[in-house]
Design a protein around this motif. Sequence first.
Motif, mmCIF file in Angstrom:
data_model
loop_
_atom_site.group_PDB
_atom_site.id
_atom_site.type_symbol
_atom_site.label_atom_id
_atom_site.label_comp_id
_atom_site.label_asym_id
_atom_site.label_seq_id
_atom_site.Cartn_x
_atom_site.Cartn_y
_atom_site.Cartn_z
ATOM 1 N N ALA A 226 1.020 4.190 -3.065
ATOM 2 C CA ALA A 226 0.907 5.638 -2.826
ATOM 3 C C ALA A 226 2.153 6.371 -3.319
ATOM 4 C CB ALA A 226 0.698 5.897 -1.338
ATOM 5 N N THR B 49 -0.992 6.977 3.206
ATOM 6 C CA THR B 49 -1.434 6.442 1.905
ATOM 7 C C THR B 49 -2.777 6.992 1.458
ATOM 8 O OG1 THR B 49 -2.625 4.520 2.839
ATOM 9 C CG2 THR B 49 -0.253 4.281 2.473
ATOM 10 N N GLY B 50 -3.422 7.767 2.306
ATOM 11 C CA GLY B 50 -4.693 8.365 1.908
ATOM 12 C C GLY B 50 -5.881 7.439 2.016
ATOM 13 N N GLN C 108 0.830 -1.207 0.000
ATOM 14 C CA GLN C 108 0.000 0.000 0.000
ATOM 15 C C GLN C 108 0.868 1.262 0.000
ATOM 16 O OE1 GLN C 108 -3.575 -0.444 2.277
ATOM 17 N NE2 GLN C 108 -3.715 1.755 2.720
ATOM 18 N N THR D 179 2.460 7.180 -7.059
ATOM 19 C CA THR D 179 1.725 8.380 -7.495
ATOM 20 C C THR D 179 2.588 9.628 -7.294
ATOM 21 O OG1 THR D 179 -0.201 7.257 -6.616
ATOM 22 C CG2 THR D 179 -0.491 9.564 -7.259
ATOM 23 N N ASP D 180 3.280 9.666 -6.166
ATOM 24 C CA ASP D 180 4.079 10.854 -5.843
ATOM 25 C C ASP D 180 5.411 10.900 -6.572
ATOM 26 O OD1 ASP D 180 2.029 11.389 -4.166
ATOM 27 O OD2 ASP D 180 3.154 11.199 -2.298
#
Lengths: 499, 499
Positions: free
Chosen positions: A432, A477-478, A428, A435-436
């Motif tokens: 995340a 991780t949102g 996980q 994406t960054d």
Amino acid sequence: MDAYLGLAGHFEELAALDHIHGVLDWDRRVVMPAGAAEERARAQAAVARWRRARLADPRVAAWLAAVEPASLEPDQAANLREMKRLHRRAAAVSEEQTGALADAAARSESAWEACRPAGDWAAFRPYLEEVVARVQEQAAALAEAEESTPYGALLAGFQPGLTAERAEALLREVDSFLPDLVARARTAGGGEEAPAAGGPFPQAAQERLARKAAELLGYDFQHGRLDTAAHPFTGGAPGDVRITTRYEERDFAPGLLAAVHEAGHALYEQHLPAAWRRQPAGRARGMAVHEGQSLFMEKQVGLHPGFLGLVAGWLDEAFPGAEERPAWAGPALYRRLTRVEPGLIRVDADEGTYPLHIRLRHELEQALIGRELAVSDLPEAWEAGMQERLGVRPQGDHRNGVMQDPHWAAGLFGYFPCYTLGALIAAQLMEALRTDLPGLDEQLAEGEPGPLRNWLEQRVWLRGSLPEFEGLLREATGKPLGVEAFRTHLEGRYLREAL
Amino acid sequence: MDAYLGLAGHFEELAALDHIHGVLDWDRRVVMPAGAAEERARAQAAVARWRRARLADPRVAAWLAAVEPASLEPDQAANLREMKRLHRRAAAVSEEQTGALADAAARSESAWEACRPAGDWAAFRPYLEEVVARVQEQAAALAEAEESTPYGALLAGFQPGLTAERAEALLREVDSFLPDLVARARTAGGGEEAPAAGGPFPQAAQERLARKAAELLGYDFQHGRLDTAAHPFTGGAPGDVRITTRYEERDFAPGLLAAVHEAGHALYEQHLPAAWRRQPAGRARGMAVHEGQSLFMEKQVGLHPGFLGLVAGWLDEAFPGAEERPAWAGPALYRRLTRVEPGLIRVDADEGTYPLHIRLRHELEQALIGRELAVSDLPEAWEAGMQERLGVRPQGDHRNGVMQDPHWAAGLFGYFPCYTLGALIAAQLMEALRTDLPGLDEQLAEGEPGPLRNWLEQRVWLRGSLPEFEGLLREATGKPLGVEAFRTHLEGRYLREAL
């Protein structure tokens, strides 16, 4: 005296006991002569008793009652929450129980080390029985304080904020897709065999390789060491975080990947918030998060095709003689290290079958703590469970069966689920992070893990125990902790036709 | 509770603190990464404070007041005497003083290790100044409790039962004959040069040699280890007595003899009375007696011509290529190792000049503790003292001058006289032993030190701290401690015309 300051000073002294425990434990596992086990067990039991006495000290209860929560900064409030947790658990068990378990665990772990090479279950069993009896006692006492089951209370000791029910739900979700995924993965890529490692690989060269990998990932040797141990672990103390691995002459991969795994643990410890170093809030946020960091480095980074391309170059240098050896030429290394193949040994398992090993241990340790399974019946239950879940049996080879792990010998019941939860966390986090950091694949192939490390440092390592378990994951991780990133990761890596 | 039993239980717990101290100290000197010095100093200071708190505990005073001496066995009475001594000294210093010294000493010893290779006195000096200030404070407090001078109180901490006056008298007696003996020894044997060692000697082979020698002398590797350290020492804990040495590539002798020296310390520790292991009476009878055991093994056994004949055979095996190398062919080895030659380095000194090094340190440390000499003036005083006593000067080479020993860095003021007293003890033990074991020379030449070891075990090692210092010597050798056996030994060994 201000109650919070009283607590902070009192807990600062605890840091010395933790330091001592860390050094004694590392010493016992790495360098202690065999004949010293008896005296060491006594000393470690004393440290455990002193630690419990400091945490359970009635002054702590008085300070906790007197502290004004409104007067605290948010970080101090988090520190107070951790102090309360530590005090509650310590006060739940008696000094005698604490000393007896520490003593039994130290003896039993030494017995495991002595008995494991020959798989001598009969000699080891009485030590394990003693440990199980002592853990059952403590678990019962902790269950009352934690308002949970005895097993749940043990689990929460390793991963505060995690209940047994939540762990069970997550592991059951993994169960729902994993056996099928493993079956499909075994035939993916046409079931093609990967070339054998092609040793022998001299230990000295393997050690240089392990150091190189740890250093590249950012492990700081000024504040650490790399040694060998019967079972790789990360130990030591803040400012002195030590990793271990073990080498096999026939294959370079286990020693290297264990070093990368332990470097993952160590990077977490080396980057905890310095301002909180000697306070409860400055500790790592539990062992599931910890395994999340080690499995991140081992599985997400260490098995990344780009990173393995880099490693192949190192292998050419480390083991010269045959340029471009088939074991690591082209995609061979990635293919070999990502083959799904059920086997007897957990630490050698691939990412697909690893959670199956964990489920078996999870089931067995719950039965042991719940008094539904006697230690004497453990080998038989092990054989049956391996057959059922993995389709292999040690057939009385206890060394590669029930005696393969030191965890139970050391009294660590409730730890195993942290590994599978760690694999979920690692996947996980990687999801995340991708994406960054869009350039991640190239950075890893070029041996530049800096941006990735900085991301983890900010999101996880520097947070210490300031957030709670699931809150940390959500912040980083949102989203809440789940199994989807892990499933996606496995499908992407294992269900390919060919690389 | 019976007062004696209360004391015994209370002091048993002290054994765990001593165990911890021993492991932390060994770890710091042998394996600890450099960056860990700060956290380790804190942890060691905490251990020192806890140790002092346990010894100074008001309950100990109450038990000591309540105990009925008439109800005790003689051995228990001896144990009580040692408890009283430990309590008196601990109660004399405050918790803050204890912690401050331990902290300063741990930092300063780490600074010494870092600064010594470059002889960086300027960087090291502030650490030493801090240690000296802390020791001065403690010495003043201890002097009141011990009814002695501050320096005498420190000395008695290392060798209980020895006063500064008695030490001074014995060292002065040595002064009365040694300079003349050294001068004569330098021209004995026609001043003939011994052949050079003839290296390089690979470290791995030297290490095997050191292990072989330690093992032959009876050192038990099941309860110990052999490692390398910047300054050889014996450490660890009961049941886990660890020795260290350091190797020089150009010469096999220093590494081997240091291992033999430390094995002498370790044999003492490994053979202390098991029944008293966790009580004060079960400890070694002070550091002069301890150095007596190490110097016995190093000088009386290790340099014995018969034993060196045996070693020459080992050297042939360990360093093949040139059979019968001149450095150890025939009497060459004995001749080289028993040459009297003033030099800068204490640990490399021969038996004749060694006490001259000690006298210089004895003089300087008394001046430092007596506030007659400032740390900043130490290098100059060192140069002048070396010139006067040994006729050599380091000329600003602090690495081989004032920074050569770790003792002062570690706060060990008052320790140095133990070395010369140890040499007296070793010689006096050998003299007594020769009467009891007429076959000694043959036994050593045949590699059979068993009878000698048994003699020492019965007379010294198994006695622990049951007798007082001078009583132990009288019991073991039939006479009070004196310089005559040492003088006779030196004359016999060094004033020969040729072997």
